[in-house]
Design a protein around this motif. Structure first.
Motif, mmCIF file in Angstrom:
data_model
loop_
_atom_site.group_PDB
_atom_site.id
_atom_site.type_symbol
_atom_site.label_atom_id
_atom_site.label_comp_id
_atom_site.label_asym_id
_atom_site.label_seq_id
_atom_site.Cartn_x
_atom_site.Cartn_y
_atom_site.Cartn_z
ATOM 1 N N ARG A 291 37.135 50.502 38.736
ATOM 2 C CA ARG A 291 36.064 51.069 37.913
ATOM 3 C C ARG A 291 36.480 51.308 36.461
ATOM 4 N N ARG A 292 37.801 51.332 36.221
ATOM 5 C CA ARG A 292 38.246 51.674 34.866
ATOM 6 C C ARG A 292 39.599 51.027 34.586
ATOM 7 N N VAL A 293 39.785 50.616 33.343
ATOM 8 C CA VAL A 293 41.045 50.028 32.878
ATOM 9 C C VAL A 293 41.412 50.688 31.555
ATOM 10 N N GLU A 294 42.708 50.992 31.376
ATOM 11 C CA GLU A 294 43.211 51.515 30.109
ATOM 12 C C GLU A 294 44.215 50.534 29.513
ATOM 13 N N PHE A 295 44.230 50.435 28.188
ATOM 14 C CA PHE A 295 45.181 49.586 27.471
ATOM 15 C C PHE A 295 46.161 50.453 26.683
ATOM 16 N N GLN A 296 47.352 49.902 26.471
ATOM 17 C CA GLN A 296 48.351 50.553 25.620
ATOM 18 C C GLN A 296 48.954 49.469 24.721
ATOM 19 N N LEU A 297 48.159 48.984 23.784
ATOM 20 C CA LEU A 297 48.556 47.880 22.919
ATOM 21 C C LEU A 297 49.182 48.399 21.628
ATOM 22 N N ASP A 298 50.048 47.588 21.029
ATOM 23 C CA ASP A 298 50.686 47.964 19.776
ATOM 24 C C ASP A 298 49.764 47.781 18.573
ATOM 25 N N GLY A 299 48.705 46.991 18.751
ATOM 26 C CA GLY A 299 47.794 46.722 17.652
ATOM 27 C C GLY A 299 46.692 45.790 18.109
ATOM 28 N N PRO A 300 45.910 45.261 17.186
ATOM 29 C CA PRO A 300 44.809 44.366 17.550
ATOM 30 C C PRO A 300 45.331 43.051 18.139
ATOM 31 N N VAL A 301 44.552 42.497 19.078
ATOM 32 C CA VAL A 301 44.841 41.187 19.672
ATOM 33 C C VAL A 301 43.543 40.388 19.729
ATOM 34 N N ASP A 302 43.672 39.066 19.839
ATOM 35 C CA ASP A 302 42.493 38.235 20.069
ATOM 36 C C ASP A 302 41.966 38.486 21.472
ATOM 37 N N VAL A 303 40.662 38.720 21.579
ATOM 38 C CA VAL A 303 40.012 38.854 22.877
ATOM 39 C C VAL A 303 38.821 37.908 22.911
ATOM 40 N N MET A 304 38.559 37.367 24.071
ATOM 41 C CA MET A 304 37.382 36.530 24.265
ATOM 42 C C MET A 304 36.373 37.332 25.075
ATOM 43 N N VAL A 305 35.216 37.590 24.484
ATOM 44 C CA VAL A 305 34.173 38.403 25.115
ATOM 45 C C VAL A 305 32.914 37.554 25.231
ATOM 46 N N ASP A 306 32.555 37.204 26.459
ATOM 47 C CA ASP A 306 31.348 36.403 26.698
ATOM 48 C C ASP A 306 31.277 35.183 25.778
ATOM 49 N N GLY A 307 32.416 34.513 25.637
ATOM 50 C CA GLY A 307 32.461 33.283 24.858
ATOM 51 C C GLY A 307 32.728 33.462 23.381
ATOM 52 N N GLU A 308 32.681 34.699 22.889
ATOM 53 C CA GLU A 308 32.938 34.961 21.477
ATOM 54 C C GLU A 308 34.352 35.496 21.294
ATOM 55 N N VAL A 309 34.976 35.177 20.187
ATOM 56 C CA VAL A 309 36.346 35.607 19.913
ATOM 57 C C VAL A 309 36.336 36.732 18.880
ATOM 58 N N LEU A 310 36.985 37.841 19.233
ATOM 59 C CA LEU A 310 37.102 38.989 18.345
ATOM 60 C C LEU A 310 38.569 39.417 18.298
ATOM 61 N N THR A 311 38.946 40.138 17.262
ATOM 62 C CA THR A 311 40.284 40.705 17.169
ATOM 63 C C THR A 311 40.151 42.216 17.185
ATOM 64 N N LEU A 312 40.617 42.841 18.288
ATOM 65 C CA LEU A 312 40.358 44.256 18.531
ATOM 66 C C LEU A 312 41.598 44.948 19.077
ATOM 67 N N GLU A 313 41.691 46.233 18.805
ATOM 68 C CA GLU A 313 42.704 47.073 19.445
ATOM 69 C C GLU A 313 42.030 47.792 20.613
ATOM 70 N N CYS A 314 42.153 47.204 21.795
ATOM 71 C CA CYS A 314 41.419 47.674 22.977
ATOM 72 C C CYS A 314 41.985 49.003 23.474
ATOM 73 N N ARG A 315 41.090 49.863 23.967
ATOM 74 C CA ARG A 315 41.484 51.163 24.514
ATOM 75 C C ARG A 315 41.155 51.269 26.010
ATOM 76 N N THR A 316 39.873 51.110 26.376
ATOM 77 C CA THR A 316 39.474 51.236 27.780
ATOM 78 C C THR A 316 38.332 50.267 28.095
#
Length: 328
Positions: A291-316
């Protein structure tokens, strides 16, 4: 509430072919008695703005005319505007007239989304197609609209350093996002061939790295190197790649798929398994519904969201269960 479908059209979808094909599709829907209004997008993010403003004016039925990216933009215009999940959590006292009235009011806030898949990537609808019938793609979507056939669908919410985004297909980091980034930045107009070409270029650059995550119920973050991580609501990506064969769009869960640091030769040997879903049986693969995921990233990364590419620092990532109805 307004019972009209607002068709939000991306005329540049499908390399511009959407512009030529959309008229006949809309005429057929009107002939079937579906009341339609239309709005065209003129830039990236415009579908989000159109959907948000229309929802505020009372529209609850929307038609995504384009690809997965158009649908994703519309979803981000509808949430958190609809507030459907938050409202549900506040209703208690089953059966009383007041509660029944409140539940009706909440249901009035739930938006409906139909599809005219005239874009390059149309992955989400594949979950609902019946291969035995031979009906797929645009024809499947048209028949679903004509039959007024809808069902609940979860919406995933990613919070990141600068806010939140919503999706209903999948989010990926690692190889899948690297491939999508290559395609968007260099081969977008080549359609499905561009996606295949990006896969082989991604193989040449293969970068297996950690994306520290902690799944629901885990104490520690998982910082092992991996080929990719995906967080899925539906099964397919890239049109035909069955990245999450166990995903269910209305179970209230995130289907998490991890593939460990497989080598280049091993990936080439197993590439076909990404298309039939059997890659999850590989010794380096893992899956779990949470039901839930947490991230512990050092900074923004490329993510693919529904076919679109974004650069984000993901949290949850969490789930809004049955927050949307989809016409499929």
């Amino acid at each position: 509430m307004n019972d009209t479908f607002l068709a939000i059209i991306n005329p540049e979808a499908g390399g511009g072919s959407c512009r030529q094909r959309v008229g006949a599709a809309l005429d057929r829907l009107r002939a079937a008695g579906i009341v339609l209004e239309t709005a065209e997008t003129s830039a990236a993010g415009h579908a989000t703005q159109i959907a948000r403003e229309a929802y505020g004016r009372g529209y609850r039925k929307f038609l995504a005319v384009g690809g997965d990216g158009t649908s994703c933009e519309i979803v981000n215009g509808l949430f958190p505007e609809s507030g459907s999940q938050e409202g549900r959590t506040q209703v208690s006292g089953v059966g009383s007239p007041e509660v029944l009235a409140a539940e009706d009011q909440i249901e009035d806030q739930v938006p409906t989304l139909g599809f005219l898949p005239l874009g390059t990537g149309n992955s989400f609808l594949r979950d609902f197609e019946d291969g035995a019938s031979g009906i797929s793609g645009l024809e499947h979507a048209m028949q679903a609209l004509e039959a007024r056939r809808s069902r609940p669908c979860d919406v995933m919410r990613l919070t990141h350093k600068d806010g939140a985004i919503y999706y209903m297909n999948l989010l990926s980091v690692g190889f899948a996002a690297d491939v999508a980034a290559l395609r968007h930045r260099r081969f977008l107009r080549l359609g499905q061939f561009g996606y295949v070409l990006s896969i082989f270029l991604g193989l040449a650059r293969l970068d297996r790295r950690p994306f520290p995550v902690r799944l629901e119920g885990q104490r520690a973050f998982d910082s092992r190197r991996c080929l990719f991580l995906t967080f899925n609501n539906s099964k397919f990506t890239g049109g035909t790649m069955m990245i999450a064969p166990d995903a269910v769009t209305d179970d209230g869960l995130i289907e998490y798929v991890r593939w460990g640091p497989i080598g280049r030769l091993g990936l080439i040997r197993n590439l076909a398994t990404l298309y039939d879903g059997t890659h999850t049986r590989h010794p380096l693969a893992e899956r779990q519904a949470v039901r839930r995921v947490e991230f512990q990233l050092d900074g923004p990364v490329d993510v693919m969201v529904d076919g679109e590419v974004l650069t984000l620092e993901c949290r949850t990532i969490d789930v809004l269960p049955s927050a949307l109805r989809v016409v499929v």
